[in-house]
Design a protein around this motif. Structure first.
Motif, PDB file in Angstrom:
ATOM      1  N   PHE A 151      57.742 -36.619  44.861  1.00  0.00           N
ATOM      2  CA  PHE A 151      57.546 -35.550  43.875  1.00  0.00           C
ATOM      3  C   PHE A 151      58.567 -34.434  44.101  1.00  0.00           C
ATOM      4  CE2 PHE A 151      53.381 -37.568  44.581  1.00  0.00           C
ATOM      5  CZ  PHE A 151      53.169 -38.084  43.305  1.00  0.00           C
ATOM      6  N   THR A 152      59.825 -34.760  43.871  1.00  0.00           N
ATOM      7  CA  THR A 152      60.880 -33.762  44.038  1.00  0.00           C
ATOM      8  C   THR A 152      60.941 -32.870  42.795  1.00  0.00           C
ATOM      9  OG1 THR A 152      62.510 -35.283  43.125  1.00  0.00           O
ATOM     10  CG2 THR A 152      62.288 -35.241  45.513  1.00  0.00           C
ATOM     11  N   PRO A 153      61.317 -31.623  42.935  1.00  0.00           N
ATOM     12  CA  PRO A 153      61.570 -30.954  44.209  1.00  0.00           C
ATOM     13  C   PRO A 153      60.263 -30.421  44.808  1.00  0.00           C
ATOM     14  CG  PRO A 153      62.084 -29.472  42.400  1.00  0.00           C
ATOM     15  CD  PRO A 153      61.607 -30.766  41.780  1.00  0.00           C
ATOM     16  N   ALA A 154      60.000 -30.747  46.053  1.00  0.00           N
ATOM     17  CA  ALA A 154      58.822 -30.229  46.748  1.00  0.00           C
ATOM     18  C   ALA A 154      59.267 -29.031  47.589  1.00  0.00           C
ATOM     19  CB  ALA A 154      58.211 -31.305  47.638  1.00  0.00           C
ATOM     20  N   GLY A 166      52.355 -27.830  54.753  1.00  0.00           N
ATOM     21  CA  GLY A 166      51.978 -27.845  53.355  1.00  0.00           C
ATOM     22  C   GLY A 166      53.189 -28.115  52.477  1.00  0.00           C
ATOM     23  N   LEU A 167      52.935 -28.646  51.295  1.00  0.00           N
ATOM     24  CA  LEU A 167      53.971 -28.868  50.294  1.00  0.00           C
ATOM     25  C   LEU A 167      53.445 -28.425  48.936  1.00  0.00           C
ATOM     26  CD1 LEU A 167      55.427 -32.467  50.914  1.00  0.00           C
ATOM     27  CD2 LEU A 167      56.579 -30.279  51.337  1.00  0.00           C
ATOM     28  N   ALA A 168      54.301 -27.741  48.168  1.00  0.00           N
ATOM     29  CA  ALA A 168      54.000 -27.421  46.781  1.00  0.00           C
ATOM     30  C   ALA A 168      54.904 -28.295  45.913  1.00  0.00           C
ATOM     31  CB  ALA A 168      54.262 -25.946  46.509  1.00  0.00           C
ATOM     32  N   PHE A 169      54.339 -28.883  44.862  1.00  0.00           N
ATOM     33  CA  PHE A 169      55.114 -29.780  43.999  1.00  0.00           C
ATOM     34  C   PHE A 169      54.368 -29.963  42.682  1.00  0.00           C
ATOM     35  CE2 PHE A 169      52.328 -32.134  46.776  1.00  0.00           C
ATOM     36  CZ  PHE A 169      51.665 -33.013  45.932  1.00  0.00           C
ATOM     37  N   ARG A 179      50.924 -31.380  36.717  1.00  0.00           N
ATOM     38  CA  ARG A 179      50.019 -30.411  37.356  1.00  0.00           C
ATOM     39  C   ARG A 179      50.690 -29.829  38.591  1.00  0.00           C
ATOM     40  NH1 ARG A 179      44.728 -31.423  35.488  1.00  0.00           N
ATOM     41  NH2 ARG A 179      44.368 -29.355  36.367  1.00  0.00           N
ATOM     42  N   GLU A 180      50.509 -28.529  38.766  1.00  0.00           N
ATOM     43  CA  GLU A 180      51.014 -27.864  39.974  1.00  0.00           C
ATOM     44  C   GLU A 180      50.061 -28.177  41.123  1.00  0.00           C
ATOM     45  OE1 GLU A 180      53.882 -26.055  40.330  1.00  0.00           O
ATOM     46  OE2 GLU A 180      54.287 -26.829  38.324  1.00  0.00           O
ATOM     47  N   CYS A 181      50.615 -28.635  42.246  1.00  0.00           N
ATOM     48  CA  CYS A 181      49.786 -29.087  43.370  1.00  0.00           C
ATOM     49  C   CYS A 181      50.221 -28.425  44.675  1.00  0.00           C
ATOM     50  CB  CYS A 181      49.919 -30.594  43.556  1.00  0.00           C
ATOM     51  SG  CYS A 181      49.554 -31.539  42.090  1.00  0.00           S
ATOM     52  N   ALA A 182      49.282 -28.364  45.596  1.00  0.00           N
ATOM     53  CA  ALA A 182      49.564 -27.960  46.975  1.00  0.00           C
ATOM     54  C   ALA A 182      48.880 -28.980  47.875  1.00  0.00           C
ATOM     55  CB  ALA A 182      49.041 -26.554  47.249  1.00  0.00           C
TER      56      ALA A 182
END
Length: 196
Positions: A151-154, A166-169, A179-182
């Protein structure tokens, strides 16, 4: 009668180390940890004791360096690979983890021998999961690197503890809506995903 001699300390084993990994994951996935604990044939008290001993060992004034501690517990690494991080030459040491046969515990050592990072990664040749939608992000199914590549760009997020990342993507849901995810990871293994 002479005083009893103290018993030598019990060696810290690879099984104990797996219990330490599990203890950190219990905050997010107690059911998965409970199943893994049963699979390993250990009690809750044994898991707590392994974690207590590990914490005491890491905080001891004359504690070995982190890399030496991993070698002492896990033995000789299964592989040692040269790796470059920017301009710096590093070494990646990997050990098998019986509880997760498709993964390896990796310690990344800087040029001075200090451990920069330690987490679970996919074993060479092991099949990685196909990550296309939110529904594919199942706890314990994938690593930080696998989610970041899928899921780039993370964007990295600050973890809540030293062994957490943690990663936001952005990822599509089952209907294809972005969908915006964390995502939260412990020891590099996915624990949960929050949708914003």
């Amino acid at each position: 009668m002479p005083p009893a001699k103290p018993h030598p300390p019990t060696p810290f084993t690879p099984l104990d180390f797996q219990l330490v990994l599990l203890r950190r994951m219990a905050d997010h996935n107690p059911d998965l940890v409970e199943r893994a604990r049963h699979e390993l044939g250990v009690s809750v008290a044994e898991m707590r004791e392994a974690n207590r001993r590990w914490q005491a060992w890491t905080r001891a004034p004359r504690s070995r360096g982190t890399a030496a501690r991993y070698r002492s517990v896990l033995g000789a690494p299964e592989s040692v690979t040269a790796r470059r991080v920017g301009e710096l030459a590093c070494e990646a040491l990997r050990w098998p983890v019986p509880l997760w046969p498709g993964l390896r515990f990796e310690a990344l050592l800087g040029p001075d021998g200090a451990v920069w990072n330690a987490w679970l990664v996919r074993a060479p040749g092991a099949a990685a999961p196909e990550l296309r939608t939110l529904e594919d992000l199942v706890p314990w199914s994938c690593t930080v690197d696998e989610v970041a590549r899928a899921f780039t760009p993370a964007r990295p997020l600050e973890g809540t503890a030293p062994t957490r990342w943690g990663l936001a993507f952005t990822a599509p849901d089952a209907a294809g809506t972005p969908r915006e995810c964390a995502a939260e990871f412990t020891w590099g293994l996915l624990q949960r995903v929050a949708v914003r």
